[in-house]
Every structure is written in C-alpha cells, then in structure tokens.
Scaffold this active site. Sequence first.
Site, PDB file in Angstrom:
ATOM      1  N   ASP A 472      29.411 -13.907  21.840  1.00 42.42           N
ATOM      2  CA  ASP A 472      29.250 -12.497  21.509  1.00 42.42           C
ATOM      3  C   ASP A 472      29.301 -12.355  19.993  1.00 42.42           C
ATOM      4  O   ASP A 472      30.138 -12.962  19.330  1.00 42.42           O
ATOM      5  CB  ASP A 472      30.372 -11.681  22.159  1.00 42.42           C
ATOM      6  CG  ASP A 472      30.197 -10.198  21.929  1.00 42.42           C
ATOM      7  OD1 ASP A 472      29.484  -9.548  22.730  1.00 42.42           O
ATOM      8  OD2 ASP A 472      30.749  -9.694  20.939  1.00 42.42           O
ATOM      9  N   ILE A 473      28.373 -11.564  19.424  1.00 40.07           N
ATOM     10  CA  ILE A 473      28.340 -11.348  17.976  1.00 40.07           C
ATOM     11  C   ILE A 473      29.529 -10.445  17.598  1.00 40.07           C
ATOM     12  O   ILE A 473      29.690  -9.360  18.176  1.00 40.07           O
ATOM     13  CB  ILE A 473      27.018 -10.710  17.539  1.00 40.07           C
ATOM     14  CG1 ILE A 473      25.823 -11.606  17.944  1.00 40.07           C
ATOM     15  CG2 ILE A 473      27.002 -10.456  16.046  1.00 40.07           C
ATOM     16  CD1 ILE A 473      24.476 -10.996  17.686  1.00 40.07           C
ATOM     17  N   GLU A 515      24.728  -7.695  22.700  1.00 43.28           N
ATOM     18  CA  GLU A 515      24.861  -8.723  21.670  1.00 43.28           C
ATOM     19  C   GLU A 515      25.419 -10.025  22.237  1.00 43.28           C
ATOM     20  O   GLU A 515      25.835 -10.903  21.492  1.00 43.28           O
ATOM     21  CB  GLU A 515      25.776  -8.218  20.548  1.00 43.28           C
ATOM     22  CG  GLU A 515      27.213  -7.952  20.956  1.00 43.28           C
ATOM     23  CD  GLU A 515      27.435  -6.547  21.485  1.00 43.28           C
ATOM     24  OE1 GLU A 515      28.577  -6.100  21.492  1.00 43.28           O
ATOM     25  OE2 GLU A 515      26.434  -5.887  21.882  1.00 43.28           O
TER      26      GLU A 515
END
Length: 601
Positions: A472-473, A515
């Site tokens: 996950d960003i 994301e």
Amino acid sequence: MMKNKIIKTNPLFYFFIVLIFTFTQFSLPCHAAELSEPNILGKHYEIFRDSSKKITIEDLLSGTYDNSFVTSKENYLFFWHTKDTIWLRLDTDEILKDKQESYWLEVTDKLDSIDMYLVKEDGTYSVQKRGISNIDDQNIHYRSNLFQIQDPSVQEIYIKLDGELPLNSISYLFTTDSFINKIIEYKYLTGIFYGFLSALLIYNLFLFFSLKDKAYFYYVLYMFSFILYQATLNSLDIELVRELLPKWYFIKSSAISGNILLLFMILFCKEFLELKKYVPRFHNFGNVLLWITILSLIASFIIPDVMITNNFTTIFAVVVFIFLWLSGIFVLLKGQKMARFYMVGWTVLLGSIIVQALAFLSLIPFHPVIFEEVPAIAAIFESIFLSLALGDKINIIKKEHQEMQQTLNETLEHKVKERTHELERAKIELEKLANTDRLTQIPNRVRLDDVLEEAFEHAQYHEAPFSIILLDIDYFKEVNDEFGHQVGDLVLTNVAEILQNTIREQDTVGRWGGEEFLVICPQTTLDDALKLSEKLRQQLENHQFPVVQRNTSSFGVTSYLDGDTRNTLLSRCDKALYQAKERGRNCVEILIDDANVSSSL
C-alpha cells in the site's frame, strides 16, 4: 440441371437433323433422274430492247423490227433494273418437239408484268398476262409465272417484260407430266428446307423460354426474318399470301424483308458477341448500322423507285455482313472462344450473300443456283453453327460462372479466416481490456483473481510453495489532498511501472484496489518473497516521483499453508500489511500464520 441437359443435347439434335437432310439430299437425285428434264429456254430466245416503251405486238408482227432482235448467248437472262421494255421471241418449231403435246412455260422470276403472245400461222394471236400486276389472272397458285401452250397452230411466241422490278428470265419448258413431277420435287425440297429452319426456330424459342437469354430471342427473330427473306426471294409470298397483301408489297418485298433480316441480324450478333463489353467501338458502329437499317426499312415503304431501295439494300447488306464478320474476328482475338462456331457459320453465309450481291450487280454470271441452292445450303450450315455457337456460349459462361464461384468461395473462405483472426484478436484485446487496469496498464483485480486461483490450485495439488505480497502506498490520501488527483495518478502509474520492471518473470503484479497492489509469486517460499518485497520497497523509496519527489510503501507478505483458502490467505496477507502500517510504514511484515508473526525491515 435443366440448362445442362439442354446444352448437352444440343449437338446431338443438330447431328440427327443434318443426317436426315443429307440422306434426303442424296436420295433425291435418284428420284429426280426418273423425271423428264426441262428445256432451259435462255439460248433459244431472241432479244429486243424497246427503249421507247411504245412498240406493240402488232409493230413486231409487221416485221419492222425483225433485224433488231439479237440471239441470246446465256441460259439465264438478267437485265436487273432497266427502263427498257424487254421483248423475247421464240420459234416453236425449235422448242416444241411434239406440237400435239400440252406444254408449260415457267418463268421463275418475280416480275411486275410479263405478257406472253402466242402467234399462230395466220398472224392472229392470243395473250396470257402474268406478273404481280396480273396476279389474279393465274389460276394456279404457284410461285412462278406459268403459261400454258396447247394450240398446235402456234408458230411464234413473244414475251414482253416490263415494270419496276428487275427484268430477268429464268425460264423452262415442260411437258405436262414433267411439270407435275417438277412441282412434286419442288414441294418436297421446299418442305425439307423450310421445315428444317422452322424446327431450328422452334427449338431455339424453347431454349429462350428455358434459359431466359436474350441472345436466343434475337436468334429466333433472326431465323424468322431469314425464312421471310428467303421465301420472298423465292416468290413464295406470291404463292402463299397473294390474296392477303396488296400488290405494291410484292413489288417492294425484297427490300422490306431484306432490311428486316439485317435488323435482327445486327441485334443478334451484338447481343451474342457482347460487343459492348469486348469491342465497344464495334458496338457503337453497330448502333449506327442499326439506325441506318431502320431508316432503310422505312424508305422501302415510302420511296416509289424500287431500283433505289433494292440497290441500296443489296450494297448495304454486304457492308453489314463484313462488319459482323469482322466483329466476330475481333471478339475471337480477345480470347472469347464463344465466337468460334459463330465465325464458321458466318463465313459460310457471308460467302453466299456476297455471291448473290455480285450476281445482282452483274459482276458475275447470273445463275438460279446462286439464289436457290447456294443460299439454302449456306443457311442450313449457318443456322447449325450459330445454334452450336449459342450452346457453346452457354457452356463457356457456365464454366466461367463455376470458376467465378470457386474464386468467390476461396475469397470468402479467405475473408472468413481473416475475420476469424480479427475476431480472435478482438477477443484477446477485449479480454486484455477487461483484465487490465485502465490507469496503470497492469492487471486489474479481475485478472488477479484468475491468476490467484490458478496459483492456489497448483499449490494445493502439487504441494508447491506459493507466496503473495500486498503493498500500500504510504499517505496516498495526503498526496491527493495536497497535490490533486492528477499527481496522485502519476504516483500510481510510477509505482506500477517500478513493480512491473522489478518482479521476476514468473510473478504477476496488479492493482488490487485504490493505492493497493498485489504481487502473486508462484513457486516462491516465504523467504524469497521477503527478499523480493524488500527489493521492491527499496526501489520505491529511492524513486524520484513527479511533484511529490519521495513516496514510500508498506508491504505485507505471507505464504500458502495446508488448509488455507483464498480468503484465509488474503486475510493473513492483509493483516501483515496492517502490522507494517502499525510499525511506522515503509517496511515489510510477514505473517506465517495467525499466531506467529515475524517482521523484516
């Protein structure tokens, strides 16, 4: 099937017709040999040309013009169109072997006026008037002009030829018995000839209704007009319909029937040879000839001078025949085999017509064979070969259609293959679109579900290692809030590109949602997945993103365990990711099972 049957029986039909005609022709001489031969009178005549047109029989009997008569040197007299009155004189002592016998003098030509004066020894005479002007005076309905000689006291015979028609004298002397036999022979031959032409006409009319080809229709009209012309030439119109038509028609019938023949002849040849398709210039010239023929036909009715219309029609016919013959040559040179039989038949008929025209114009000796036997034989051969040409054309067209159909089928098959390939490519493209994330151009969740299912089943049945990585960003919402969604999209595409370029060949990376990204690693242990995750984390940490410059990601890693389902595997990986975020982000966490968690950097 009907068309094929018709065309295949066509040559056989004509073979039997020719066989019957040949048999009858060879059998006729045996029958005719038994007949008494007629006396041809041409060289027995003495000829006197009256340019004044005023001399009477009394003037001739007075002896004033005895020295003006010239002995004939020809068997068949031919004067064509002349303004003179022609007088012919016969000495009965020279031609009548037995004056007690009844004789018939026949003049076969179609004449406007022909009078016979039977002069007795005492100078008195009787008159028999014949010709179109006196058509009602001949009791016997026969094509020729017939005169009966049965008075033994007749010493001289004078014949007066006059009128608008060509002045000719093809004349014979018969006894009554030989004349009856001659009529029988004539009727027999005429029946064969016109019966043969009529059979061809009816047969080709049947073919027209079966095949619906205009060439057959024009051929039927051509055959009908040829029968009409030949009957007119042989004076059969006078014999058959003398009471139904006006006298002026018989005077103009040769030009009228000749132009009708030329009209349908041009129409047939243009249609059969397809001049518009193969030789356009000849097609255009044929149209010009067609209009000239129509005008000539109209002129034949309204121009009073028969000599003008007859001469023009004769010369024009030669021009038309040469044109149509050359048309066949050019079409044949274009490689169209359908013109083969056409050329044979047309060459024969053209030769006979040219011979007739030359005789009409006095360029060759005049002979009845030129106007009876020659055109009859030529017409039969021409009719046979033109009919064979029509059949040949249909067979050629059928073969061309088969070849076209084969080519069409091959082309259609090729197009079907091309279309199938296009559909397959379109299907692949659609599948790609359906399985690809539009923004990042890497597999979307639909595709990841399929790959995950395949890898999961392979690990279950083959007891092979299998790991997944969920990342996950970090702080991606703040990026969107601070810099906008366009910058956020750039971050997502950069992350996707880094992941795609860093994973191994057997791995699959895709956008899991928002994301989050999922990396599926078949044949991969937990340690190898950990190493790959760390490598990915470092690549993302060190990357210079547009606008935001630096951005990190958090990773959760787990491996397949016996008894796992897709949901338990994904849930455990998600928990590992959650642990990474709890430990400060920008790190990798692994979760072996729900009870044992170990972390990496």
